[in-house]
Design a protein around this motif. Sequence first.
Motif, PDB file in Angstrom:
ATOM      1  N   TYR A  55       0.830  -1.210   0.000  1.00 52.70           N
ATOM      2  CA  TYR A  55       0.000   0.000   0.000  1.00 52.70           C
ATOM      3  C   TYR A  55       0.866   1.263   0.000  1.00 52.70           C
ATOM      4  O   TYR A  55       0.685   2.159  -0.835  1.00 52.70           O
ATOM      5  CB  TYR A  55      -0.907  -0.043   1.225  1.00 52.70           C
ATOM      6  CG  TYR A  55      -1.822   1.154   1.387  1.00 52.70           C
ATOM      7  CD1 TYR A  55      -2.926   1.336   0.558  1.00 52.70           C
ATOM      8  CD2 TYR A  55      -1.581   2.098   2.386  1.00 52.70           C
ATOM      9  CE1 TYR A  55      -3.778   2.421   0.722  1.00 52.70           C
ATOM     10  CE2 TYR A  55      -2.423   3.188   2.563  1.00 52.70           C
ATOM     11  CZ  TYR A  55      -3.515   3.349   1.725  1.00 52.70           C
ATOM     12  OH  TYR A  55      -4.343   4.431   1.894  1.00 52.70           O
ATOM     13  N   ARG A  56       1.836   1.304   0.909  1.00 45.50           N
ATOM     14  CA  ARG A  56       2.679   2.504   1.018  1.00 45.50           C
ATOM     15  C   ARG A  56       3.586   2.660  -0.198  1.00 45.50           C
ATOM     16  O   ARG A  56       3.827   3.780  -0.669  1.00 45.50           O
ATOM     17  CB  ARG A  56       3.507   2.437   2.301  1.00 45.50           C
ATOM     18  CG  ARG A  56       2.665   2.536   3.564  1.00 45.50           C
ATOM     19  CD  ARG A  56       3.509   2.667   4.818  1.00 45.50           C
ATOM     20  NE  ARG A  56       2.694   2.771   6.014  1.00 45.50           N
ATOM     21  CZ  ARG A  56       2.120   3.897   6.421  1.00 45.50           C
ATOM     22  NH1 ARG A  56       2.293   5.017   5.720  1.00 45.50           N
ATOM     23  NH2 ARG A  56       1.368   3.925   7.514  1.00 45.50           N
ATOM     24  N   GLY A  57       4.081   1.544  -0.710  1.00 50.11           N
ATOM     25  CA  GLY A  57       4.923   1.623  -1.895  1.00 50.11           C
ATOM     26  C   GLY A  57       4.176   2.163  -3.103  1.00 50.11           C
ATOM     27  O   GLY A  57       4.724   2.934  -3.901  1.00 50.11           O
ATOM     28  N   THR A  58       2.911   1.784  -3.243  1.00 54.87           N
ATOM     29  CA  THR A  58       2.108   2.263  -4.372  1.00 54.87           C
ATOM     30  C   THR A  58       1.697   3.719  -4.185  1.00 54.87           C
ATOM     31  O   THR A  58       1.672   4.503  -5.157  1.00 54.87           O
ATOM     32  CB  THR A  58       0.868   1.366  -4.553  1.00 54.87           C
ATOM     33  OG1 THR A  58       1.274   0.001  -4.626  1.00 54.87           O
ATOM     34  CG2 THR A  58       0.111   1.729  -5.825  1.00 54.87           C
ATOM     35  N   LEU A  59       1.377   4.108  -2.955  1.00 54.35           N
ATOM     36  CA  LEU A  59       1.037   5.515  -2.702  1.00 54.35           C
ATOM     37  C   LEU A  59       2.175   6.443  -3.099  1.00 54.35           C
ATOM     38  O   LEU A  59       1.944   7.568  -3.570  1.00 54.35           O
ATOM     39  CB  LEU A  59       0.694   5.717  -1.224  1.00 54.35           C
ATOM     40  CG  LEU A  59      -0.663   5.206  -0.736  1.00 54.35           C
ATOM     41  CD1 LEU A  59      -0.846   5.528   0.740  1.00 54.35           C
ATOM     42  CD2 LEU A  59      -1.809   5.812  -1.557  1.00 54.35           C
ATOM     43  N   ALA A  60       3.402   5.978  -2.919  1.00 53.71           N
ATOM     44  CA  ALA A  60       4.556   6.806  -3.279  1.00 53.71           C
ATOM     45  C   ALA A  60       4.640   7.043  -4.786  1.00 53.71           C
ATOM     46  O   ALA A  60       5.337   7.964  -5.228  1.00 53.71           O
ATOM     47  CB  ALA A  60       5.836   6.151  -2.774  1.00 53.71           C
ATOM     48  N   MET A  61       3.946   6.210  -5.569  1.00 57.85           N
ATOM     49  CA  MET A  61       3.988   6.342  -7.028  1.00 57.85           C
ATOM     50  C   MET A  61       2.689   6.888  -7.608  1.00 57.85           C
ATOM     51  O   MET A  61       2.558   6.993  -8.833  1.00 57.85           O
ATOM     52  CB  MET A  61       4.267   4.969  -7.656  1.00 57.85           C
ATOM     53  CG  MET A  61       5.582   4.332  -7.246  1.00 57.85           C
ATOM     54  SD  MET A  61       5.818   2.730  -8.042  1.00 57.85           S
ATOM     55  CE  MET A  61       5.887   3.198  -9.776  1.00 57.85           C
ATOM     56  N   ILE A  62       1.734   7.228  -6.767  1.00 59.55           N
ATOM     57  CA  ILE A  62       0.401   7.597  -7.251  1.00 59.55           C
ATOM     58  C   ILE A  62       0.442   8.789  -8.194  1.00 59.55           C
ATOM     59  O   ILE A  62      -0.239   8.815  -9.229  1.00 59.55           O
ATOM     60  CB  ILE A  62      -0.547   7.859  -6.062  1.00 59.55           C
ATOM     61  CG1 ILE A  62      -1.034   6.530  -5.478  1.00 59.55           C
ATOM     62  CG2 ILE A  62      -1.742   8.700  -6.478  1.00 59.55           C
ATOM     63  CD1 ILE A  62      -1.864   5.695  -6.443  1.00 59.55           C
ATOM     64  N   ASP A  63       1.218   9.810  -7.871  1.00 60.55           N
ATOM     65  CA  ASP A  63       1.268  10.996  -8.740  1.00 60.55           C
ATOM     66  C   ASP A  63       1.757  10.631 -10.128  1.00 60.55           C
ATOM     67  O   ASP A  63       1.220  11.117 -11.141  1.00 60.55           O
ATOM     68  CB  ASP A  63       2.168  12.065  -8.120  1.00 60.55           C
ATOM     69  CG  ASP A  63       1.558  12.688  -6.873  1.00 60.55           C
ATOM     70  OD1 ASP A  63       0.322  12.575  -6.708  1.00 60.55           O
ATOM     71  OD2 ASP A  63       2.300  13.276  -6.069  1.00 60.55           O
ATOM     72  N   ALA A  64       2.777   9.762 -10.185  1.00 59.17           N
ATOM     73  CA  ALA A  64       3.294   9.345 -11.487  1.00 59.17           C
ATOM     74  C   ALA A  64       2.254   8.526 -12.251  1.00 59.17           C
ATOM     75  O   ALA A  64       2.132   8.648 -13.479  1.00 59.17           O
ATOM     76  CB  ALA A  64       4.572   8.526 -11.293  1.00 59.17           C
ATOM     77  N   ILE A  65       1.495   7.712 -11.529  1.00 61.28           N
ATOM     78  CA  ILE A  65       0.463   6.917 -12.187  1.00 61.28           C
ATOM     79  C   ILE A  65      -0.649   7.811 -12.715  1.00 61.28           C
ATOM     80  O   ILE A  65      -1.123   7.649 -13.853  1.00 61.28           O
ATOM     81  CB  ILE A  65      -0.111   5.866 -11.203  1.00 61.28           C
ATOM     82  CG1 ILE A  65       0.974   4.886 -10.755  1.00 61.28           C
ATOM     83  CG2 ILE A  65      -1.273   5.109 -11.838  1.00 61.28           C
ATOM     84  CD1 ILE A  65       0.542   3.957  -9.640  1.00 61.28           C
ATOM     85  N   LYS A  66      -1.063   8.785 -11.924  1.00 61.85           N
ATOM     86  CA  LYS A  66      -2.165   9.661 -12.336  1.00 61.85           C
ATOM     87  C   LYS A  66      -1.806  10.508 -13.554  1.00 61.85           C
ATOM     88  O   LYS A  66      -2.689  10.894 -14.330  1.00 61.85           O
ATOM     89  CB  LYS A  66      -2.573  10.561 -11.169  1.00 61.85           C
ATOM     90  CG  LYS A  66      -3.369   9.835 -10.095  1.00 61.85           C
ATOM     91  CD  LYS A  66      -3.864  10.795  -9.022  1.00 61.85           C
ATOM     92  CE  LYS A  66      -4.792  10.086  -8.038  1.00 61.85           C
ATOM     93  NZ  LYS A  66      -5.322  10.991  -6.997  1.00 61.85           N
ATOM     94  N   LYS A  67      -0.531  10.784 -13.715  1.00 63.69           N
ATOM     95  CA  LYS A  67      -0.124  11.523 -14.909  1.00 63.69           C
ATOM     96  C   LYS A  67      -0.321  10.684 -16.164  1.00 63.69           C
ATOM     97  O   LYS A  67      -0.548  11.234 -17.247  1.00 63.69           O
ATOM     98  CB  LYS A  67       1.340  11.939 -14.785  1.00 63.69           C
ATOM     99  CG  LYS A  67       1.578  13.062 -13.789  1.00 63.69           C
ATOM    100  CD  LYS A  67       3.052  13.423 -13.732  1.00 63.69           C
ATOM    101  CE  LYS A  67       3.296  14.554 -12.726  1.00 63.69           C
ATOM    102  NZ  LYS A  67       4.730  14.918 -12.628  1.00 63.69           N
TER     103      LYS A  67
END
Length: 768
Positions: A295-307
């Motif tokens: 969960y925490r590892g994916t949250l750290a990448m959320i901005d990049a994913i949303k782009k």
Amino acid sequence: MKRRTVILFLLIIGYVSAVFAQKTGLVLSGGGARGAAHIGVIKALEENNIPIDYIAGTSIGAIVGSLYAMGYTPDEMLALFLSEDFQYWQSGTIQDNYIYYFKKPAPTPEFMRFFIDLTDSLQVKTNILPNSLIDPVQLNLAFMALYAQASAKSVWNFDNLFVPFRCVSSDIYNKKAVIWRNGNLSEAVRSSMTLPFFFNPIWKDGVPLFDGGIYDNFPVDVMKTEFHPDFIFGSAVSGKEKEPSGNLVKQMEAMVMQHTNYEVAEDDGLMIKFDLPNISMLDFLSSEELMETGYRGTLAMIDAIKKRVTREMPLAQLNERRKQYKESLPPLKFNNIYISGVNEAQRKYIEDQLHRDIDNEFTIEEFRQAYFKILTDSKIKEIIPHAVYNRRNRTMDLYLDVKISDEAKVSIGGNISSHQANQLFLGVDYQALSQYASDLSANFQMGNAFSGALFNGRLYLQTRIPSYLNFEAGYSYRKFSESQSLFYEDVLPVFIKQRERFINLKLGLPFMFHSKIETGLAYGRLNDDYYQTSHISFVDAKFDKSWYDLFQIFIRFERNSLNDRQYPTGGRQQMLTARFVTGNESYLPHTQTLTQKDDHSWLQLKGRWINYSEHGDKFKLGLMSEAVVSSKNLMSNYTASILQAPAFTPTPHSKVVFKEAFRSNEYIAAGVMPVYAFNKMFHFRTELYGFMPVRRIRKEIVNSEIYADKPYWEKSFRSFEYMGEMAFVFQLPFVSVSLFANGYSHPKNDFNIGLNIGYLLFNSGFLE
């Protein structure tokens, strides 16, 4: 101006179309229990409105992916991984409440077994090693129940699931990966996570299929070719070990898994890798921490994913869709049964184990009980169930692929001891199944403490209430000597020999699911040879002899869910036996040729209760009580009376030594057994027991020359004895190792230290 407006309009339309057409795929790697991190990945994506339009996985990735594909939320997946049921599934053990005690055989001291295949009349084949390290019977049923409803709704097309799904398994004969896009969802996922040696393979088109990670542990290419998503997000929890490992599971994983490229090309999407070297393949108890890591590892990448993923799927809308999907699943109720792999008589026997309701239907819980009932000590080795939706009846049709093997089981066991308790055990068992089920067995024991043989035949009757007829014929020989002296003041050894020959016929009935009732009649010839003193020359001495011709009728209630046959740490046992015994005693002193005869008849009631309770993760507390009430009279002399009195023997050591102070025709006893479990296999235990005869048997010396001591009753409740034992116990899957120290209140200073490797379990005696 007009032209600019048209161009701008077309650009907006194109952008909106692109956004709404954008599809996202999620790829999950294999990696055993580490795959619980995938759940955290899904949770983070959902909470941030990232859509998951397609999902593909291998092994544990197939399990997580399939659960999500049929409507499980991340929290529901975590609850499943942490559930007690899941622990039973992945270990292959059967819950106590599903063990059909009625058909459970008596415990024996076996620690190794092999099977002799009798199907080929020209050749006898021995099968020593199991087909898998983990018994498949749990997974076969669990996966059918887990996936049946979603498979039915999808009409066996994985595109019709809540989220379209793909998984991969391996065809090791043709050296290729197999992509599952349709068929039985249960079979697809089972084959994808079937690690060689650990689980039996799933067969498809005549070929065994194993873990997909052998050829494709991260199916990115499957996602691209099957679904053509606009964006792929990958989650990898498995990679090459940084250093060679001494762990057997990791070595086997490295042996069978080929190189996999854990990458998602930048043009195709993004991925996250988790380095989890300290988590073993079966450590599902760490799932909550692993989910949090994902969960925490994916949250750290959320901005990049949303782009990269501009389309959104609001969580509330997703949950509403999920709810509607689950409500549309067909009920898990069964009607028609189709059984393959058996003859007509065997098919009828299997069907008769199921109890249907008034509509001729049965639930998954009713089938679960019947399933484990059939497999309890049965000729049927495996049942692979499949559920197929019958749209006409709106119920499931149950298909059972039954595997029956014609083989005899040979068991070897016993005990290796530092004291006088070395034993050898050999057992042979054979089961037959036609319209009736029957068991035939024989065992032989030889050792310092006990030797004997027992022949057993049991026929299970197809009556309205299940029942069996059981015939037994047995012989036993017990010897007590040296430190096991009857006369504690003596410095020389005193020998006691006890022989029994008996036959009995029993009728057995189940009582609920975890208990049974047995009633029967028996005849026994009991012979006791003994010295009544040590003040003789043992070179020339002759034994006094007592022998008994006895008949008995009895009824016994028994319930037993103790988790081990020796040194249990959990479960309970309840036993109550009532018997009427009649017959005669013959006594021949060593100084006479004239035999004395007496008639005896008595009623006896014996009860035992043992219960273990948990107090935290490590500490367990066992409590026990035992009592005997009897109208039994005294025998012709003191020694004969003591030898034939019921004995209190709660510990393995007490079963092989003769303690006259712990024998009485009537007594009450109780014990407390605190246990500290270091882990599942290693524990330390203390056992403390108190013993109080209702009336202790005492002796009166009436003739010092012929040593024929007269027995008499002490006044009630005038004596109290105790015994205690401490032991370090290492319970391996096949044998018990125990280092113990114990002491007895009588005789004084009676302390013992010893080591046992194996089991001190003997066949029951005529009056036990």
